[in-house]
Design an enzyme around this catalytic site. Structure first.
Site, PDB file in Angstrom:
ATOM      1  N   LYS A  80       0.816  -1.230   0.000  1.00 16.96           N
ATOM      2  CA  LYS A  80       0.000   0.000   0.000  1.00 16.96           C
ATOM      3  C   LYS A  80       0.844   1.272   0.000  1.00 16.96           C
ATOM      4  O   LYS A  80       0.430   2.297  -0.537  1.00 16.96           O
ATOM      5  CB  LYS A  80      -0.962   0.006   1.190  1.00 16.96           C
ATOM      6  CG  LYS A  80      -2.128  -0.962   1.018  1.00 16.96           C
ATOM      7  CD  LYS A  80      -3.185  -0.733   2.073  1.00 16.96           C
ATOM      8  CE  LYS A  80      -4.404  -1.609   1.823  1.00 16.96           C
ATOM      9  NZ  LYS A  80      -4.162  -3.026   2.204  1.00 16.96           N
ATOM     10  N   GLU A  85     -10.630   6.662   4.552  1.00 14.34           N
ATOM     11  CA  GLU A  85     -11.232   5.727   5.501  1.00 14.34           C
ATOM     12  C   GLU A  85     -10.289   4.534   5.626  1.00 14.34           C
ATOM     13  O   GLU A  85      -9.441   4.299   4.767  1.00 14.34           O
ATOM     14  CB  GLU A  85     -12.593   5.252   5.015  1.00 14.34           C
ATOM     15  CG  GLU A  85     -12.570   4.090   4.021  1.00 14.34           C
ATOM     16  CD  GLU A  85     -12.108   4.471   2.623  1.00 14.34           C
ATOM     17  OE1 GLU A  85     -12.132   5.670   2.292  1.00 14.34           O
ATOM     18  OE2 GLU A  85     -11.718   3.562   1.875  1.00 14.34           O
ATOM     19  N   SER A 107       1.754  -9.785  -1.011  1.00 15.45           N
ATOM     20  CA  SER A 107       1.411  -8.369  -0.860  1.00 15.45           C
ATOM     21  C   SER A 107       1.778  -7.772   0.495  1.00 15.45           C
ATOM     22  O   SER A 107       1.990  -6.567   0.610  1.00 15.45           O
ATOM     23  CB  SER A 107      -0.078  -8.164  -1.136  1.00 15.45           C
ATOM     24  OG  SER A 107      -0.862  -9.019  -0.331  1.00 15.45           O
TER      25      SER A 107
HETATM   26  C1  LIG Z   1      -5.032  -4.062   1.754  1.00 14.43           C
HETATM   27  C2  LIG Z   1      -4.323  -5.307   1.446  1.00 14.43           C
HETATM   28  C3  LIG Z   1      -4.727  -6.157   0.385  1.00 14.43           C
HETATM   29  C4  LIG Z   1      -5.954  -5.905  -0.433  1.00 14.43           C
HETATM   30  O1  LIG Z   1      -5.930  -4.772  -1.222  1.00 14.43           O
HETATM   31  P1  LIG Z   1      -5.792  -4.817  -2.803  1.00 14.43           P
HETATM   32  O2  LIG Z   1      -6.142  -3.438  -3.207  1.00 14.43           O
HETATM   33  O3  LIG Z   1      -6.761  -5.851  -3.313  1.00 14.43           O
HETATM   34  O4  LIG Z   1      -4.402  -5.185  -3.109  1.00 14.43           O
HETATM   35  C5  LIG Z   1      -3.964  -7.279   0.113  1.00 14.43           C
HETATM   36  N1  LIG Z   1      -2.871  -7.585   0.852  1.00 14.43           N
HETATM   37  C6  LIG Z   1      -2.458  -6.808   1.871  1.00 14.43           C
HETATM   38  C7  LIG Z   1      -1.255  -7.211   2.637  1.00 14.43           C
HETATM   39  C8  LIG Z   1      -3.172  -5.647   2.200  1.00 14.43           C
HETATM   40  O5  LIG Z   1      -2.762  -4.884   3.229  1.00 14.43           O
END
Ligand SMILES: *Cc1c(COP(=O)(O)O)cnc(C)c1O
Length: 407
Positions: free
Chosen positions: A94, A116, A383
């Site tokens: 993010k 938010e 992610s």
């Molecule tokens: C917020 C988050 C997601 C989901 O958000 P996307 O916009 O679908 O990528 C996925 N993995 C992690 C670690 C997150 O913090």
């Protein structure tokens, strides 16, 4: 040289095929047009590109590595590679788009970022970017989530952000969106509503994707360096869809590369309210300012959704994903809570990497594909890291995996 932000879609109204666009109150139309124009201008500016590159490299710690997970690969009989977004500053992907949004706001002369947050991940990443760039930051959060996600609330406060409780209705994410949107309408000139995924009205799905495309661009180069070629499969979890668009965007034109988006099927994909598998179970509609697949009730209102991964429980999805589903370029699968938690422990114990529960959905899909006979290589977007999830996982599932109370 091809500009890093040079992607062919969407059209100038923000449409990916029939999805996307901008469905907002009249007083916001000109504000969004200004944001679009400012973004299209600054992404050409060498100064902006250099500053963002500097922050990615020296602040976030990019490029994040691609790691050949040999133990996982050996066990499941195919080569699995991880793009390590979990190693970024703040622990997930993010930060890539929050820094972009913060720099844009600063360039536009805005003084405050507003957003938010549900579990607090977007709030923490945005508060981090705001602190660095020198902007005020108001994070709207449901009162129930504030109780649940205490460590993230404290992080935001330490970083200098204001956390504003949403006290109406169910006091969770939907109410936080209402509250943030209301505050934004009070002063859309001096504030920027920094959307946390590839969702919302144009230009956010395009802009957030472009900022996240660093993930795919790096991973493609790194994979080539490691193997001499392209991966056969690229896999990512899909909540709003930003980490998935980030890694997919580099491979969209490589038809030999199969792309897999992984939605959460929660406790039961056949029962309304028990999952958040928007592309699997939803239908096209308009919500939160854009057209996309969404999970809606009989009245056309957003349905209650659920996933063990709070970052994935969103009743809509980025419009480009809806388009990619319809044209068949990306295959969307779903993984349930149990499969995700199994994968959470599997990756922890085989590779010494504790993933975010969101990312564990992608790991689970890689395992499922391999168990189904897929022998091609897999590049998976990890992610985020699981630090934020460990207490919850151990309290709820620890006993099933031999993790009992501390001595
Ligand atoms: C917020 C988050 C997601 C989901 O958000 P996307 O916009 O679908 O990528 C996925 N993995 C992690 C670690 C997150 O913090």
């Amino acid at each position: 040289m091809k500009n890093r932000f040079d992607h062919p879609m969407p059209d100038d109204k923000g449409y990916f095929g029939e999805y996307g666009g901008s469905f907002v109150p009249p007083q916001l139309e000109s504000v969004l047009d200004e944001i679009t124009a400012a973004y299209l201008a600054i992404r050409q500016e060498p100064g902006f590109i250099e500053e963002l590159s500097r922050l990615y490299r020296h602040y976030v710690g990019r490029p994040s590595p691609v790691f050949h997970a040999r133990n996982l690969s050996a066990k499941y009989g195919t080569d699995i590679y991880l793009k390590r977004e979990d190693l970024n500053h703040t622990g997930a992907h993010k930060i890539n788009h929050c820094l972009g949004e913060a720099l844009l706001a600063k360039k536009m002369g805005k003084t405050k970022l507003i957003a938010e947050t549900g579990a607090g991940q977007h709030g923490v990443a945005l508060a981090t970017a705001a602190a660095l760039v020198g902007l005020e930051c108001d994070i709207h959060m449901g009162e129930v989530d504030i109780q649940k996600e205490h460590p993230n609330v404290v992080r935001m406060l330490i970083l200098g952000a204001k956390v504003i409780p949403a006290t109406h209705g169910r006091k969770t994410l939907k109410e936080a969106v209402d509250s943030a949107f209301e505050a934004y309408l009070q002063d859309p000139v001096n504030q920027l509503y920094a959307i946390g995924s590839v969702v919302g009205p144009h230009p956010f799905p395009m802009m957030v994707r472009d900022f996240q495309s660093i993930v795919g661009n790096e991973a493609k180069e790194q994979f080539k360096e490691l193997t001499g070629g392209l991966p056969d499969n690229v896999i990512a979890c899909v909540g709003g869809g930003s980490n998935a668009m980030g890694i997919f965007s580099a491979f969209l034109d490589d038809e030999a590369v199969a792309l897999h988006g992984v939605e959460p099927s929660g406790r039961n994909v056949e029962e309304d309210g028990e999952h958040a598998a928007t592309l699997t179970k939803g239908s096209p509609g308009v919500m939160h300012g854009f057209k996309s697949y969404m999970l809606q009730d009989a009245a056309g209102e957003p349905m209650e959704v659920y996933s063990v991964a709070s970052g994935l429980d969103y009743p809509s999805v980025g419009p480009q994903h809806s388009y990619l589903k319809d044209i068949g370029r990306v295959r969307y699968a779903h993984i349930n809570d149990k499969e995700a938690i199994d994968a959470f422990f599997e990756l922890s114990r085989l590779e010494g990497i504790i993933p975010a529960i969101e990312s564990a959905h992608a790991v689970a899909q890689a395992i499922k594909l391999a168990q189904g006979g897929e022998r091609g290589s897999m590049l998976l977007n990890l992610s985020g890291r699981g630090d934020k999830d460990i207490d919850f996982v151990v309290a709820k599932y620890g006993a099933d995996y031999g993790v009992t109370n501390m001595p």
